[in-house]
Write a protein that holds these residues in place. Structure first.
Motif, PDB file in Angstrom:
ATOM      1  N   ALA A   5      -8.683  49.635  35.266  1.00 17.42           N
ATOM      2  CA  ALA A   5      -9.999  49.061  34.630  1.00 17.42           C
ATOM      3  C   ALA A   5      -9.732  49.025  33.242  1.00 17.42           C
ATOM      4  O   ALA A   5      -8.839  49.778  32.514  1.00 17.42           O
ATOM      5  N   THR A 166     -14.247  52.890  40.588  1.00 12.64           N
ATOM      6  CA  THR A 166     -13.953  51.538  39.875  1.00 12.64           C
ATOM      7  C   THR A 166     -13.298  51.495  38.743  1.00 12.64           C
ATOM      8  O   THR A 166     -12.473  50.474  38.408  1.00 12.64           O
ATOM      9  N   PRO A 170     -11.087  48.457  40.569  1.00 13.93           N
ATOM     10  CA  PRO A 170     -12.091  47.779  40.179  1.00 13.93           C
ATOM     11  C   PRO A 170     -12.497  46.513  41.047  1.00 13.93           C
ATOM     12  O   PRO A 170     -13.611  46.545  41.701  1.00 13.93           O
ATOM     13  N   ASN A 171     -11.540  45.748  41.575  1.00 10.68           N
ATOM     14  CA  ASN A 171     -11.737  44.879  42.380  1.00 10.68           C
ATOM     15  C   ASN A 171     -12.256  45.215  43.785  1.00 10.68           C
ATOM     16  O   ASN A 171     -12.927  44.390  44.505  1.00 10.68           O
ATOM     17  N   MET A 174     -15.631  46.478  43.908  1.00 12.80           N
ATOM     18  CA  MET A 174     -16.517  45.445  43.975  1.00 12.80           C
ATOM     19  C   MET A 174     -16.745  44.509  45.335  1.00 12.80           C
ATOM     20  O   MET A 174     -17.757  44.064  45.828  1.00 12.80           O
ATOM     21  N   TRP A 215     -18.644  46.194  37.045  1.00 12.55           N
ATOM     22  CA  TRP A 215     -17.209  45.648  37.132  1.00 12.55           C
ATOM     23  C   TRP A 215     -16.982  44.625  36.089  1.00 12.55           C
ATOM     24  O   TRP A 215     -16.006  44.648  35.465  1.00 12.55           O
ATOM     25  N   GLY A 220     -13.839  43.075  34.454  1.00 17.96           N
ATOM     26  CA  GLY A 220     -14.072  42.050  35.342  1.00 17.96           C
ATOM     27  C   GLY A 220     -14.150  40.695  34.772  1.00 17.96           C
ATOM     28  O   GLY A 220     -13.477  39.776  35.122  1.00 17.96           O
TER      29      GLY A 220
END
Length: 384
Positions: A5, A166, A170-171, A174, A215, A220
């Motif tokens: 992240a 996360t 992170p992706n 999500m 995110w 993100g």
């Protein structure tokens, strides 16, 4: 496991305070029925409203505050700090809960209006006070308008492991959040409420907004800038906002709604808030895209004095939110007891916002007094 992240930049993001202040004011206004002033809030012009904004910013700020701490000082320290915040939220909810139900009970008794007890969902206190209070402590019993804080408490309570994951994936986090949201909608998962029914804000569904905020905070939004700044995205976003406005107005004005095919009208009306309908989530995502595109972190307008009351209310969000919920009951009762005229609606709305703002400024001032004061340079030189 490697950190993938992108940590947010240090320093306060006034956009968060500004929009959190907007959410607090809008929640107060929206909780007063038959109030013409709440036509200025976003719920009247699209699928999402202040509750979506509140939950999103809560996830964003939780990551903004605790992600760096969890990386630098370890999971245990980060988790305990998050748990401390959960406890603060729980205490605030219980205090508000007690004041709220006592106020409703007093008003009902004082003015011989038992219907107000049913209207605010506190009738159980009359028949089974001890069990109702016990369920209230467990967050299962909630009077009308006291649904947001329990949702926030639950989301924050489960957030430590979510934040840990996360930071590394992170992706994937999500995506898992989206899968949980859609699965809960499909199978009808929700928390049980007392004495019957389910939570008005389904935590299985609303967690997707909280995680989406996290995110965005952890890179993100930054990684998606090419999509956000694309002209095609802008055109599609504007088109969807217009479509949401039309469908929302169709639901508010029957004659206008009758102009549309039933299959189209019924797809968006009534607005599924409890389980966070996909069109509602998409509407909020579009709003986030528009804000990122047109209101950058260094936007000069954030320094305008006209925004100071909103920003201060956003900075003292928890206290302002609790005061606003209580004042919404006072405002509702005042309109019930008075003529409910246009002047009364405006007076109640403006007075309530003014009180919330005064509370925010007082708390902000009080916190500054708790900090040690640095002596002025001149006085320090003289003393030397």
């Amino acid at each position: 496991m490697k950190i993938n992240a992108t940590l947010p930049e240090k320093g306060r993001d006034l956009r968060l305070d500004l929009f959190r202040g907007v959410a607090n004011w809008a929640i107060f206004l929206d909780h007063i029925p038959d109030n013409v002033v709440n036509w200025i809030t976003t719920r009247n012009y699209g699928f999402s409203d202040a509750a979506d904004l509140f939950v999103f910013i809560s996830g964003y700020t939780a990551s903004f505050v605790y992600a760096r701490m969890m990386i630098e000082r370890g999971f245990i320290v980060g988790a305990t700090r998050l748990t401390k915040r959960v406890w603060q939220l729980y205490v605030a909810h219980i205090i508000l809960f007690v004041i709220y139900i006592v106020s409703i009970g007093y008003v009902a008794q004082r003015y011989s209006d038992p219907e107000i007890i049913n209207e605010f969902n506190v009738a159980g206190l009359v028949d089974s006070a001890v069990e109702t209070l016990r369920q209230g402590l467990l967050l299962k019993f909630k009077p009308v308008n006291l649904d947001v804080l329990p949702l926030y408490i639950v989301l924050m309570g489960f957030f430590p492991p979510v934040l840990w994951i996360t930071l590394r994936r992170p992706n994937l986090t999500m995506l898992a959040s989206i899968v949980l949201w859609l699965t809960a909608r499909h199978f009808g998962w929700n928390f049980r409420a007392y004495p019957a029914g389910v939570w008005y804000f389904n935590p299985y569904s609303w967690q997707v907004l909280f995680v989406f905020g996290s995110w965005c905070a952890l890179g993100g939004a930054r990684r998606s800038m090419s999509i956000i700044m694309s002209p095609i995205t802008l055109y599609l976003s504007i088109a969807y906002l217009i479509f949401a406005l039309i469908m929302t107005m169709a639901g508010k004005f029957p004659d206008f709604g009758a102009m549309f095919p039933h299959w189209l009208f019924d797809a968006f009306n009534p607005n599924d808030k409890t389980n966070l309908a996909p069109y509602r989530f998409l509407h909020f995502v579009v709003i986030v895209i528009m804000v990122i595109r047109f209101v950058p972190k260094d936007w000069p307008g954030l320094e305008w004095k006209m925004f100071d009351p909103l920003i201060v209310c956003g900075q003292q969000s928890l206290a302002v939110f609790c005061v606003g919920v209580f004042l919404s009951f006072v405002g509702h009762f005042e309109l019930m007891m008075s003529s409910g005229s246009l002047f009364a609606q405006i007076f109640v709305s403006v007075t309530g916002i003014a009180i919330m703002t005064v509370v925010a400024y007082y708390i902000s001032w009080s916190k500054r007094q708790d900090k040690p004061q640095k002596p002025p340079a001149a006085a320090a030189a003289k003393a030397a």
